[in-house]
Design a protein around this motif. Structure first.
Motif, mmCIF file in Angstrom:
data_model
loop_
_atom_site.group_PDB
_atom_site.id
_atom_site.type_symbol
_atom_site.label_atom_id
_atom_site.label_comp_id
_atom_site.label_asym_id
_atom_site.label_seq_id
_atom_site.Cartn_x
_atom_site.Cartn_y
_atom_site.Cartn_z
ATOM 1 N N UNK A 55 0.791 -1.165 -0.019
ATOM 2 C CA UNK A 55 -0.165 -0.005 -0.099
ATOM 3 C C UNK A 55 0.861 1.357 -0.153
ATOM 4 N N UNK A 56 0.781 2.260 -1.024
ATOM 5 C CA UNK A 56 1.281 3.382 -0.835
ATOM 6 C C UNK A 56 0.182 4.384 -0.704
ATOM 7 N N UNK A 57 0.556 5.517 0.335
ATOM 8 C CA UNK A 57 -0.227 6.448 0.944
ATOM 9 C C UNK A 57 0.244 7.819 0.732
ATOM 10 N N UNK A 58 -0.236 8.945 0.324
ATOM 11 C CA UNK A 58 0.314 10.323 0.316
ATOM 12 C C UNK A 58 -0.877 11.295 0.704
ATOM 13 N N UNK A 59 -0.158 12.147 1.510
ATOM 14 C CA UNK A 59 -0.853 13.588 1.937
ATOM 15 C C UNK A 59 -0.054 14.692 2.193
ATOM 16 N N UNK A 60 -0.604 15.692 2.193
ATOM 17 C CA UNK A 60 0.087 17.019 2.479
ATOM 18 C C UNK A 60 -0.737 17.691 3.753
ATOM 19 N N UNK B 296 4.621 6.716 -6.392
ATOM 20 C CA UNK B 296 3.273 6.033 -6.696
ATOM 21 C C UNK B 296 3.836 5.491 -8.109
ATOM 22 N N UNK B 297 4.300 6.386 -9.222
ATOM 23 C CA UNK B 297 4.599 5.621 -10.478
ATOM 24 C C UNK B 297 5.625 4.589 -10.399
ATOM 25 N N UNK B 298 6.636 4.626 -9.427
ATOM 26 C CA UNK B 298 7.533 3.511 -9.185
ATOM 27 C C UNK B 298 6.971 2.260 -8.710
ATOM 28 N N UNK B 299 5.950 2.598 -7.666
ATOM 29 C CA UNK B 299 5.423 1.442 -7.206
ATOM 30 C C UNK B 299 4.489 0.766 -8.178
ATOM 31 N N UNK B 300 3.840 1.548 -9.037
ATOM 32 C CA UNK B 300 2.879 0.916 -10.055
ATOM 33 C C UNK B 300 3.656 0.202 -11.005
#
Length: 205
Positions: free
Chosen positions: A20-25, A123-127
């Protein structure tokens, strides 16, 4: 459109999610604390998180979250192999990506959306690495970082979730992701919390 537990249960059971990858600001510390403090100690998946922070020499995020989270919490290190049952945070000053070997890589490319680490970068590398075995989650934030990354996760066959903009502290990031990536699910934090737990429950041996 906000979906219900029945909708995401079907999505989860149709895939074998391995990370799981998660992002926030803006508002992300509070949102992530809400999500992660409920994770069971036996939680099976790795979670890799990016929180936009002012660039600094060191981050105390891992130490802060470890006080509230029952699984192991640490800052991702260059060439480190990704392990299950661990919450990783991107450290300050470097982009974080995931190699095909499922190891982390840190790099100094220019900031993306004024951020380094950038959510899109991760996210792009994880995809590319996990494909349909990846879940991507985007939370509150005040810029559009993560929209392109979430779109790539969806195109690679992974699951995509965005926090309901109406409850986000800053709605710009989730709105941008909904517009560009048309995520599978738009959920409130309470439902994202249950979604995360359900992902882990799928893989308890």
């Amino acid at each position: 459109m906000t979906r219900t537990q029945a909708d995401y249960t079907q999505l989860i059971t149709s895939r074998h999610i391995e990370a799981v990858v998660i992002g926030a600001s803006a508002g992300g510390v509070e949102a992530m604390l809400h999500l992660f403090r409920s994770l069971p100690q036996r939680y099976q998946l790795p979670i890799i998180a990016i929180l936009h922070m002012r660039e600094m020499r060191e981050s105390k995020l891992a130490d802060l979250f470890q006080h509230y989270v029952s699984i192991k919490v640490k800052e991702a290190q260059d060439k480190e192999t990704i392990r299950n049952n661990t919450l990783y945070f991107a450290g300050p000053g470097y982009h974080l990506s995931i190699e095909q070997s499922r190891e982390f890589s840190l790099s100094c490319e220019p900031p993306v959306h004024f951020s380094r680490p950038a959510i899109d970068f991760l996210m792009e590398s994880a995809a590319d690495t996990y494909g349909e075995r990846l879940a991507g989650i985007l939370l509150t934030g005040a810029n559009e970082d993560g929209a392109v990354g979430l779109q790539k996760i969806k195109h690679a066959g992974g699951l995509t979730v965005v926090q309901d903009p109406q409850e986000a502290m800053a709605d710009y990031m989730p709105l941008a992701a909904i517009k560009l990536a048309a995520p599978h699910l738009v959920l409130g934090l309470r439902d994202i919390q249950q979604f995360l737990i359900a992902l882990g429950e799928q893989h308890v041996h």
